[in-house]
Design a protein around this motif. Structure first.
Motif, PDB file in Angstrom:
ATOM      1  N   GLY A  59       0.818  -1.207   0.000  1.00  0.00           N
ATOM      2  CA  GLY A  59       0.000   0.000   0.000  1.00  0.00           C
ATOM      3  C   GLY A  59       0.851   1.256   0.000  1.00  0.00           C
ATOM      4  N   HIS A  60       1.929   1.248   0.783  1.00  0.00           N
ATOM      5  CA  HIS A  60       2.828   2.403   0.828  1.00  0.00           C
ATOM      6  C   HIS A  60       3.554   2.570  -0.503  1.00  0.00           C
ATOM      7  CE1 HIS A  60       2.205   3.066   5.119  1.00  0.00           C
ATOM      8  NE2 HIS A  60       2.344   1.759   5.305  1.00  0.00           N
ATOM      9  N   VAL A  61       3.952   1.468  -1.113  1.00  0.00           N
ATOM     10  CA  VAL A  61       4.619   1.542  -2.421  1.00  0.00           C
ATOM     11  C   VAL A  61       3.673   2.142  -3.458  1.00  0.00           C
ATOM     12  CG1 VAL A  61       5.551   0.164  -4.317  1.00  0.00           C
ATOM     13  CG2 VAL A  61       6.218  -0.352  -1.955  1.00  0.00           C
ATOM     14  N   TRP A  62       2.425   1.693  -3.466  1.00  0.00           N
ATOM     15  CA  TRP A  62       1.454   2.196  -4.437  1.00  0.00           C
ATOM     16  C   TRP A  62       1.229   3.694  -4.253  1.00  0.00           C
ATOM     17  CZ3 TRP A  62      -0.787   2.548  -8.759  1.00  0.00           C
ATOM     18  CH2 TRP A  62      -1.995   3.236  -8.909  1.00  0.00           C
ATOM     19  N   VAL A  63       1.096   4.138  -3.010  1.00  0.00           N
ATOM     20  CA  VAL A  63       0.887   5.572  -2.753  1.00  0.00           C
ATOM     21  C   VAL A  63       2.064   6.389  -3.262  1.00  0.00           C
ATOM     22  CG1 VAL A  63       0.699   7.290  -0.914  1.00  0.00           C
ATOM     23  CG2 VAL A  63      -0.682   5.223  -0.811  1.00  0.00           C
ATOM     24  N   SER A  64       3.280   5.915  -2.995  1.00  0.00           N
ATOM     25  CA  SER A  64       4.470   6.646  -3.442  1.00  0.00           C
ATOM     26  C   SER A  64       4.569   6.680  -4.957  1.00  0.00           C
ATOM     27  CB  SER A  64       5.728   6.010  -2.847  1.00  0.00           C
ATOM     28  OG  SER A  64       5.787   6.208  -1.442  1.00  0.00           O
ATOM     29  N   LEU A  65       4.290   5.542  -5.611  1.00  0.00           N
ATOM     30  CA  LEU A  65       4.350   5.510  -7.075  1.00  0.00           C
ATOM     31  C   LEU A  65       3.279   6.405  -7.692  1.00  0.00           C
ATOM     32  CD1 LEU A  65       5.010   1.713  -7.763  1.00  0.00           C
ATOM     33  CD2 LEU A  65       6.633   3.610  -7.908  1.00  0.00           C
ATOM     34  N   LYS A  66       2.108   6.468  -7.055  1.00  0.00           N
ATOM     35  CA  LYS A  66       1.057   7.356  -7.556  1.00  0.00           C
ATOM     36  C   LYS A  66       1.501   8.811  -7.463  1.00  0.00           C
ATOM     37  CE  LYS A  66      -2.334   8.737  -5.081  1.00  0.00           C
ATOM     38  NZ  LYS A  66      -3.542   8.872  -4.234  1.00  0.00           N
ATOM     39  N   GLY A 202       3.671  15.070   7.227  1.00  0.00           N
ATOM     40  CA  GLY A 202       2.425  14.846   7.940  1.00  0.00           C
ATOM     41  C   GLY A 202       1.443  13.938   7.240  1.00  0.00           C
ATOM     42  N   VAL A 203       1.876  13.198   6.214  1.00  0.00           N
ATOM     43  CA  VAL A 203       0.971  12.256   5.555  1.00  0.00           C
ATOM     44  C   VAL A 203       0.967  10.941   6.326  1.00  0.00           C
ATOM     45  CG1 VAL A 203       1.243  13.311   3.292  1.00  0.00           C
ATOM     46  CG2 VAL A 203       2.832  11.508   4.003  1.00  0.00           C
ATOM     47  N   SER A 204       0.025  10.077   6.004  1.00  0.00           N
ATOM     48  CA  SER A 204      -0.135   8.831   6.754  1.00  0.00           C
ATOM     49  C   SER A 204       0.139   7.599   5.914  1.00  0.00           C
ATOM     50  CB  SER A 204      -1.556   8.742   7.325  1.00  0.00           C
ATOM     51  OG  SER A 204      -2.513   8.818   6.284  1.00  0.00           O
ATOM     52  N   ALA A 205       0.770   7.783   4.743  1.00  0.00           N
ATOM     53  CA  ALA A 205       1.098   6.646   3.894  1.00  0.00           C
ATOM     54  C   ALA A 205       2.220   7.051   2.955  1.00  0.00           C
ATOM     55  CB  ALA A 205      -0.122   6.177   3.090  1.00  0.00           C
ATOM     56  N   GLY A 206       2.931   6.043   2.455  1.00  0.00           N
ATOM     57  CA  GLY A 206       4.055   6.292   1.562  1.00  0.00           C
ATOM     58  C   GLY A 206       5.348   5.755   2.152  1.00  0.00           C
ATOM     59  N   LEU A 207       6.347   5.619   1.323  1.00  0.00           N
ATOM     60  CA  LEU A 207       7.617   5.054   1.756  1.00  0.00           C
ATOM     61  C   LEU A 207       8.315   5.942   2.776  1.00  0.00           C
ATOM     62  CD1 LEU A 207       8.883   3.789  -1.719  1.00  0.00           C
ATOM     63  CD2 LEU A 207       7.931   2.420   0.144  1.00  0.00           C
ATOM     64  N   GLY A 208       8.256   7.267   2.568  1.00  0.00           N
ATOM     65  CA  GLY A 208       8.857   8.181   3.533  1.00  0.00           C
ATOM     66  C   GLY A 208       8.174   8.104   4.884  1.00  0.00           C
ATOM     67  N   TYR A 209       6.846   8.039   4.866  1.00  0.00           N
ATOM     68  CA  TYR A 209       6.100   7.887   6.119  1.00  0.00           C
ATOM     69  C   TYR A 209       6.472   6.588   6.813  1.00  0.00           C
ATOM     70  CZ  TYR A 209       2.312   6.302   9.087  1.00  0.00           C
ATOM     71  OH  TYR A 209       1.599   5.772  10.132  1.00  0.00           O
TER      72      TYR A 209
END
Length: 251
Positions: A59-66, A202-209
């Motif tokens: 899920g985090h990978v998908w958010v970052s790629l998006k 301050g986001v709640s998803a993604g590789l950095g988060y």
């Protein structure tokens, strides 16, 4: 064929050498049962396999790629038309080059406090920062492509009484696609570097988060697993961009 196999073998040897240096660094500079052991290749790979098995990381990978895709599309929508204009008109190029070069040299990350104050937290400031980072290589490479077009093509277009739209679609755009793809490849490399710190806004998803989350949980082997995964994904994106460029150039 043998040349490609040789290059692949040398590349694999380089990656194995990097892995060996990583292992040796942990062994030399850290105690076997200390904190450094959590950063070892063994612990990292084990955590990576566990993360991939549990599936949360996808899920985090998908958010970052998006976010990468949106930032890149915004940069293309702005950078390609601007690059075509700047490359086509010498006076416009002279008027805009100093400003573009000035803005290009400002790190996108330095805009983070300003963007957060204006847009708040969430995806919008991330999209802005990524688009700002990707804009310059696309714009400048597109403009360079227009300037390097063979003048005979344009003369032929005029001799055939082609309209400006026909000249743009049939001569200019096909002639600069290779330069645009070069700009896209450079932009992807910049985007992937800028993405991780942007995802700490301050986001709640993604590789950095997720990296921040592993740090807060003191899950250091997972943190290193995420660093490794970021490297693998970035390598794959660059390979995809190189493949597109090579296919277009040799088409």
């Amino acid at each position: 064929m043998r040349k490609h196999v040789l290059h692949a073998g040398l590349g694999l040897a380089g990656l194995l050498g990097l892995l060996l240096l990583w292992w040796a660094g942990v062994q030399v500079f850290g105690a076997a049962d200390g904190l450094s052991a959590r950063f070892s290749p063994q612990a990292t790979l084990a955590s990576l396999v566990e993360l991939l098995e549990h599936g949360e990381v996808y899920g985090h990978v998908w958010v970052s790629l998006k976010r990468i895709l949106v930032g890149l599309l915004l940069a293309l929508l702005i950078g390609v038309p601007l690059g075509l204009l700047v490359g086509s008109y010498r006076h416009l190029e002279a008027a805009t080059t100093p400003a573009f070069q000035f803005l290009r040299m400002i790190s996108p990350l330095s805009w983070m406090p300003v963007v957060v104050m204006l847009m708040g937290v969430g995806d919008q400031p991330i999209y802005f920062l990524l688009a700002f980072a990707a804009l310059w290589p696309i714009l400048l490479n597109t403009a360079a492509g227009v300037r390097q077009l063979d003048p005979r093509w344009l003369q032929l277009s005029r001799s055939l009484s082609a309209t400006r739209w026909e000249t743009l679609c049939k001569v200019i755009i096909p002639g600069v696609i290779g330069h645009v793809l070069t700009g896209v490849r450079l932009a992807i490399g910049i985007l992937w570097i800028v993405l991780v710190p942007c995802e700490m806004l301050g986001v709640s998803a993604g590789l950095g988060y997720f990296i921040l989350d592993t740090r807060d949980r003191l899950a250091y082997s997972e943190l290193m697993a995420m660093v490794l995964l970021i490297g693998v994904l970035g390598f794959m994106l660059d390979a995809l961009a190189r493949g597109l460029h090579r296919r277009w150039v040799h088409a």
